[in-house]
Design a protein around this motif. Structure first.
Motif, mmCIF file in Angstrom:
data_model
loop_
_atom_site.group_PDB
_atom_site.id
_atom_site.type_symbol
_atom_site.label_atom_id
_atom_site.label_comp_id
_atom_site.label_asym_id
_atom_site.label_seq_id
_atom_site.Cartn_x
_atom_site.Cartn_y
_atom_site.Cartn_z
ATOM 1 N N LEU A 134 0.929 -1.231 -0.157
ATOM 2 C CA LEU A 134 -0.113 -0.098 0.118
ATOM 3 C C LEU A 134 0.957 1.048 -0.066
ATOM 4 N N ALA A 135 0.556 2.297 -0.650
ATOM 5 C CA ALA A 135 1.161 3.652 -0.357
ATOM 6 C C ALA A 135 -0.081 4.707 -0.335
ATOM 7 N N LEU A 136 -0.177 5.274 0.996
ATOM 8 C CA LEU A 136 -1.283 6.018 1.363
ATOM 9 C C LEU A 136 -0.838 7.416 1.597
ATOM 10 N N VAL A 137 -1.434 8.472 0.978
ATOM 11 C CA VAL A 137 -1.177 9.789 1.035
ATOM 12 C C VAL A 137 -2.377 10.769 1.799
ATOM 13 N N GLY A 138 -2.002 11.216 2.862
ATOM 14 C CA GLY A 138 -3.041 12.183 3.538
ATOM 15 C C GLY A 138 -3.877 10.984 4.230
ATOM 16 N N THR A 139 -3.145 10.077 4.957
ATOM 17 C CA THR A 139 -3.893 8.928 5.589
ATOM 18 C C THR A 139 -5.072 9.558 6.589
ATOM 19 N N ALA A 140 -6.209 9.016 6.377
ATOM 20 C CA ALA A 140 -7.383 9.467 7.298
ATOM 21 C C ALA A 140 -7.638 9.243 8.591
ATOM 22 N N ALA A 141 -6.386 9.053 9.341
ATOM 23 C CA ALA A 141 -6.432 8.919 10.763
ATOM 24 C C ALA A 141 -7.242 9.969 11.427
ATOM 25 N N GLY A 142 -8.021 9.605 12.593
ATOM 26 C CA GLY A 142 -8.499 10.578 13.247
ATOM 27 C C GLY A 142 -9.762 10.978 12.627
ATOM 28 N N LYS A 143 -9.896 10.907 11.170
ATOM 29 C CA LYS A 143 -11.368 11.208 10.633
ATOM 30 C C LYS A 143 -12.183 9.971 10.498
ATOM 31 N N ASP A 162 -4.269 20.706 7.486
ATOM 32 C CA ASP A 162 -5.324 21.098 8.418
ATOM 33 C C ASP A 162 -6.653 20.399 8.397
ATOM 34 N N THR A 163 -6.434 19.331 7.554
ATOM 35 C CA THR A 163 -7.870 18.564 7.384
ATOM 36 C C THR A 163 -7.688 17.276 8.101
ATOM 37 N N ILE A 164 -6.673 16.802 7.998
ATOM 38 C CA ILE A 164 -6.075 15.523 8.745
ATOM 39 C C ILE A 164 -4.793 15.743 9.394
ATOM 40 N N PHE A 165 -4.701 16.017 10.632
ATOM 41 C CA PHE A 165 -3.572 16.412 11.306
ATOM 42 C C PHE A 165 -2.556 15.455 11.527
ATOM 43 N N LEU A 166 -1.422 15.805 11.292
ATOM 44 C CA LEU A 166 -0.137 15.153 11.356
ATOM 45 C C LEU A 166 -0.132 14.282 12.681
ATOM 46 N N LYS A 167 -0.408 14.864 13.649
ATOM 47 C CA LYS A 167 -0.387 14.421 15.033
ATOM 48 C C LYS A 167 -1.268 13.079 15.168
ATOM 49 N N ASP A 168 -2.474 13.255 14.546
ATOM 50 C CA ASP A 168 -3.352 12.072 14.400
ATOM 51 C C ASP A 168 -2.870 10.758 13.671
ATOM 52 N N VAL A 169 -1.860 11.181 12.627
ATOM 53 C CA VAL A 169 -1.440 10.170 11.675
ATOM 54 C C VAL A 169 -0.217 9.538 12.772
ATOM 55 N N PHE A 170 0.466 10.189 13.182
ATOM 56 C CA PHE A 170 1.608 9.761 14.262
ATOM 57 C C PHE A 170 0.849 8.710 15.306
#
Length: 209
Positions: A134-143, A162-170
């Motif tokens: 898989l290659a995921l861009v702007g992963t929808a974590a937190g959404k 500011d749509t999908i916050f980096l901290k949520d992806v981490f």
């Protein structure tokens, strides 16, 4: 590299699916299925990030297929919050493996499309026919409730999203122990940063595969 594009239509669970196939000059070495961002917020298969992912995989020698989710463009039906979209992705998968038997299948997507592809990857694994990678861009974590993905998944995110916050992806990626490639200065749609997406996917795919 020349990219040869072909429009086609498939019969989905909710009606017609408007599809597009991008092919490399030579016989493809794999199949890439591309998922676009959220249809209720203007997402289509012509989205610049989705286009970039399709063209990137053509550069890698893949046949790249994408389609408009339900209710987008000429695709029939209504948005199904990811459930029906995963079902439709399976229709695309089955079509492509019938057209190109024996080839590995990569899954890639942007934003809401990452939610669809992560769920679809789980389905394929349960069916005993796992995706190549898989290659995921702007992963929808937190959404959305992003499931776990394999450790070799490529994750790319914008520093200033500011749509999908980096901290949520981490927070999502941390227990999975998957690195996140962060593009400095990039917003959610990667304005003026699309080349970085292509370069990262190509470098990581070729180096690791």
């Amino acid at each position: 590299m020349n990219i040869h594009s072909h429009k086609f239509t498939l019969d989905g669970h909710a009606g017609k699916m408007q599809c597009l196939l991008d092919l490399p000059d030579s016989a493809p070495r794999g199949i890439a299925l591309v998922a676009h961002p959220h249809p209720l917020y203007g997402g289509t298969m012509e989205n610049k990030v989705a286009q970039t992912l399709a063209r990137t995989f053509v550069t890698l020698g893949y046949a790249a297929a994408r389609f408009n989710f339900r209710g987008v463009g000429e695709s029939e039906g209504v948005h199904d919050e990811g459930r029906g979209e995963v079902d439709d992705m399976e229709i695309m998968y089955n079509h492509m493996v019938e057209q190109y038997p024996g080839l590995p299948v990569a899954l890639t997507g942007f934003s809401f499309g990452t939610f669809v592809q992560a769920q679809f990857a789980l389905r394929l694994a349960e069916q005993g026919r796992p995706a190549e990678r898989l290659a995921l861009v702007g992963t929808a974590a937190g959404k959305w409730a992003m499931p776990a993905v394999p450790q070799d998944t490529i994750l790319i995110h914008g520093e200033l999203d500011d749509t999908i916050f980096l901290k949520d992806v981490f927070e999502w990626a941390r227990p999975l122990d998957i690195p996140v490639a962060v593009i400095p200065g990039a917003d959610h749609f990667f304005h003026r940063k699309l080349g970085h997406i292509k370069n990262l996917v190509v470098q990581l795919w070729r180096r690791d595969n």
